[in-house]
Each structure stands twice: as C-alpha cells, then as structure tokens.
Scaffold this active site. Structure first.
Site, PDB file in Angstrom:
ATOM      1  N   GLU A 143      -6.953  51.158  29.314  1.00 55.25           N
ATOM      2  CA  GLU A 143      -6.756  50.597  30.661  1.00 55.25           C
ATOM      3  C   GLU A 143      -5.564  51.340  31.238  1.00 55.25           C
ATOM      4  O   GLU A 143      -4.419  51.096  30.844  1.00 55.25           O
ATOM      5  CB  GLU A 143      -6.519  49.086  30.574  1.00 55.25           C
ATOM      6  CG  GLU A 143      -6.789  48.365  31.884  1.00 55.25           C
ATOM      7  CD  GLU A 143      -5.597  48.365  32.809  1.00 55.25           C
ATOM      8  OE1 GLU A 143      -5.556  49.243  33.713  1.00 55.25           O
ATOM      9  OE2 GLU A 143      -4.708  47.530  32.640  1.00 55.25           O
ATOM     10  N   CYS A 191      -0.563  48.197  38.082  1.00 54.07           N
ATOM     11  CA  CYS A 191      -1.481  49.338  38.081  1.00 54.07           C
ATOM     12  C   CYS A 191      -2.570  49.202  39.137  1.00 54.07           C
ATOM     13  O   CYS A 191      -3.102  50.202  39.617  1.00 54.07           O
ATOM     14  CB  CYS A 191      -2.099  49.521  36.700  1.00 54.07           C
ATOM     15  SG  CYS A 191      -3.029  48.083  36.108  1.00 54.07           S
TER      16      CYS A 191
END
Length: 489
Positions: A254, A288
């Site tokens: 991720e 993010c």
C-alpha cells in the site's frame, strides 16, 4: 508527558517482553516541542531473527493455525475490547509521535477496535471452504488456508490504524506475524502488544520489534517469512518487491499517491474550496490518499485559488493538544525540510504561491508550516508529480473536461481521487474513466470497509473488507474419489 507503556525498553517476542541484544536506542521526538517523548530499543539482526523464529515456530508447531476461525475470532474481539479501554492512551501516543490533533486522534482511535470486530465477523460469513465440481469427476473443494508467517511493516503517520488493517485479517486467517514499526512512531505498537499479552494471544502469534534499515531488511529477505505486507513510500515498496521476488515471497504493498480532485464546471467553487481545505489539513496533510492535485477549468482557476486562500486564512496552526488548533505540526524535521524544499522548487518552476508556504508566526519551536496553496501548476512540475506528504495543494488549470481526466491519469500513481459535480450520473461516468483505486464524490473519501489500495505505482493488493483478507490466504484445490466422512471446514 510520558508514554503510557510499561516496557518501553524491551521487545515483545514469543509472548514475552524480552531484553534487546544491544544498547542501541531510538529517540522518539514530539514534533510540537522538539523534545524527546520516548526512547525505545533499536533491534539488531539478532533481535529480528529471534522474532522471526518465534513466529515460524508458532505457525509450524503451535496451536494457532489449527484453531477454528470462530476461536481465532474470539481473540480478535478480545483485542477490540482491550483497545477500547486504551483509546485515551492511544490518542496521547498518536498525537505525541506524529502531531495529529489530539481531539482528532480520540475520534479516529475510537474506530480502530472496529477493525478487529469486523474481521471477527468474517469468521461466520466468509467461505473458507467452497464446494466445487471437478471437470474430470470426483468430489472437489477449494480451501483457503493461511499463507504462513507475515512480516508486517507499517508507517509513522497512522501507525495503529495501518498495523490493524494487516494484523486483524492475518490473525483471522491463521497466520502468525512479525510486526516492524517505524522508528519515528513505535509506541503505538507497544500499546497493541500490551493488549495482545492481556488477552492471552498464544506465544509467537504476534511479535513486535522496532528497527532501522539493516535489521528491517532481514525481515524482508529471511526465507522464514512467507508474506510481506508493507505500507509506505513507493520507493521503499519497489525495494521490498524486488527483494521478495528473489524467493517469490507473497507481497502486499500500500504505497504513495498524488491524488486528483476534478472540479467540474457545474459545482460551486466555495463548496469545493471548503471541502478541499478541510481535508488537506487532516493529519497535517500526511495522508497517502490526500487530494493534492486539484484540476479545474482555466476560466475558474483564479476564483478557486481565491476561495481556497480564504479558507486557509481561517485555519489556526498550533499545539496539537490544544482544542483551539485546527492543524498541528508535521511529524519530523526532515519531513518539514522536504515540504519546504518542494514548495520552493514549485515556485521556481513557475507556480503561483497563493497562500502559506511559511512557518506560522509565534511558533518558534516545533515543525510547523502554514497550509500552502500553489496555483498555475503545470502537470509536469515537481509539485504535481511528487508526493509532498504535507498540507500543500497544487491547482492545475485545464482546457476541457476531457483534459481534466487526461491530467488526472497522467501520473505514476493511482491511489485516490474525487469528482466534484452536482450530477451523480456524471460523477459515475468520470469515476469509471479515472485510473485510481478509489474515486469519491464531492469530497475526499475512502472506505476500508470494502477495499483500499491503488493502481500503478500506488501499490499491489487491497486492504480492508473481504479483499483485505484474501492476501493472507492461499488457495488449495482438493479433489477426492469420495465424499469425506468429516464435514470440511
């Protein structure tokens, strides 16, 4: 303010708090004061190897993989109860480690135990064994079994959140785990290890160390680790994938994002500005999935800059423990330096500094920066291409809606995005054209309840939901001549 942890001088390995193999330590710095918040041991290779051995033995010889899913779910529910009792401690730790507003940490911390409850619920609803009819005859099943020993590597911005989305599904699947926390934010993992000890998780099922690069690389290279699950930068993710490929290790990544918000012409400028300004300062922009590339029609560009600037003027930057603050500091000095360097480079490349870009007045200590707005940004510039990981928005003008989509997709990343429009059908159509793992409507949105992850260099695999369980399972086909007398589970 001291960390509410009993054994900050040890690691949690094989169900015990063990002394480190060396005197090496890591200082955790409180970003609002630049003072030491906690000191923890730095794992050497011997410590990491010990943790890996404990997890390997627990998987190969221990009871954990042999328990039923319902039995493992009982432990997950107990962990959820333990974490709910420690939300106040979690919020203090989270704010002290990386600068999130304390009231925001409390609110978000209250949701973390639900991750364990969610995966516990899958013990009853997910089909770990499915009946199939083999083409050549006989009796067939698909069995989904634990992938093995998991090396979980988590970031510093939302440490307990990230580790929970890995550990909860891994434990339900029957895996054992070696957790490696970020050196900048290790204390959250100590809290989780304390809860694991309290609920009686069997020895070796969850092991925890904090390490710098050398010992961390052992976790990635060691053949006793079957699967690597990493959340962090795309650069480090590439290195992990390359090392894991040497032995065909299973990898879940991720990674970073440079996420687009498309403001269509039918949507109100002030409403878009309010939404973008509010989401851009969450965790001081250290998210993010943050919407950092704002793509708008050229004829509305200046109006959007003015509206976002007005919203940023209202934001109070200050002590993350004060209820009067709207945004706290960034997590560390190197992060602040990185943000400031890219802002300056963006201006040098021709961007307009419309708001912010400086240290707030009156804050002489701590790693603070004003929320920053750059206009007239070209999509080929540094601030449009790189993840700043801070409270910085880049507004990119476009000639048409087709160009908005093209600009959104012209990126190495594909993690998150949003379409701002009053027409839900147009939102759907634009969402299907954008190459990103999540597309929100009129806001920064994502949901781990059904899947989170990215296209392109934003990662491999998904976390959250059923999709977040699958990476911790291997699929086995079983074909028998006859029906077995015992019910397959």
């Amino acid at each position: 303010m001291s960390a509410p942890i009993k054994y900050l001088d040890r690691f949690y390995i094989d169900g015990q708090w063990v002394n480190p193999s060396s005197s090496d330590v890591i200082d955790v710095i409180q970003p609002g004061t630049e003072q030491v918040y906690a000191t923890v041991p730095a794992a050497r290779q011997a410590d990491m190897s010990r943790a890996i051995a404990a997890a390997r033995t627990a998987f190969d010889s221990g009871p954990w993989p042999k328990l039923t899913h319902a039995e493992r779910a009982g432990y997950l529910r107990a962990i959820a109860v333990g974490l709910r009792a420690r939300v106040a401690d979690l919020a203090q730790i989270w704010s002290s480690e990386m600068g999130i507003l304390h009231n925001q940490a409390l609110a978000r911390g209250e949701r973390i135990p639900g991750i364990y409850d969610y995966y516990a619920g899958l013990a009853d609803s997910f089909q770990f064994v499915e009946r199939h009819v083999p083409m050549g005859g006989g009796y067939g099943w698909i069995a989904r079994e634990p992938v093995g020993v998991v090396g979980a590597i988590v970031p510093w911005n939302a440490a307990l959140v990230a580790m929970s989305w890995k550990i909860a599904p891994a434990l339900l699947a029957g895996c054992t785990v070696v957790l490696k926390s970020a050196p900048e934010a290790p204390v959250s993992a100590y809290l989780l290890a304390e809860v694991a000890e309290e609920v009686g998780l069997p020895p070796g099922v969850l092991n925890f160390v904090t390490a710098e690069r050398e010992a961390s690389e052992l976790l990635v290279r060691d053949p006793r680790i079957d699967k690597l699950s990493f959340t962090g930068s795309s650069q480090v993710g590439k290195q992990i994938a390359a090392i894991g490929a040497e032995r065909i290790a299973r990898v879940n990544l991720e990674l970073g994002g440079k996420n687009s918000a498309l403001i269509l012409d039918d949507y109100d400028i002030e409403a878009a500005a309010a939404s973008l300004a509010a989401s851009s300062i969450e965790l001081t922009g250290q998210v993010c999935s943050a919407l950092t590339r704002v793509i708008v029609s050229k004829h509305r560009h200046d109006a959007l800059l003015e509206a976002i600037s007005a919203e940023y003027a209202k934001i109070r930057v200050g002590d993350q423990f004060s209820d009067s603050s709207d945004m706290g500091p960034v997590a560390m000095r190197r992060q602040l330096d990185h943000i400031n360097r890219l802002i300056a480079q963006g201006v040098d490349e021709g961007a307009t500094l419309a708001a912010g870009g400086r240290r707030p007045e009156g804050l002489d200590k701590g790693w603070f920066v004003e929320p920053t707005l750059l206009g007239n940004v070209g999509n080929d510039t540094v601030t449009a291409r790189n993840e700043l990981f801070g409270p910085v928005l880049s507004v990119i003008p476009a000639d048409s809606e087709q160009e908005q989509v093209a600009i959104a997709n012209d990126s190495l990343y594909g993690l998150n995005s949003a379409v701002f429009t009053n027409d839900v059908d147009r939102a759907w159509n634009f969402a299907r054209q954008i190459r990103s793992g999540t597309v929100g409507h009129n806001a920064h949105r994502n949901s781990h309840a059904f899947a989170f992850g990215g296209f392109k260099q934003s990662g491999i695999g998904r976390e959250g939901g059923v999709e977040g369980l699958l990476p911790y399972l291997e699929t086995k086909a079983i074909i028998l001549d006859e029906e077995p007398s015992v019910a397959p589970i």
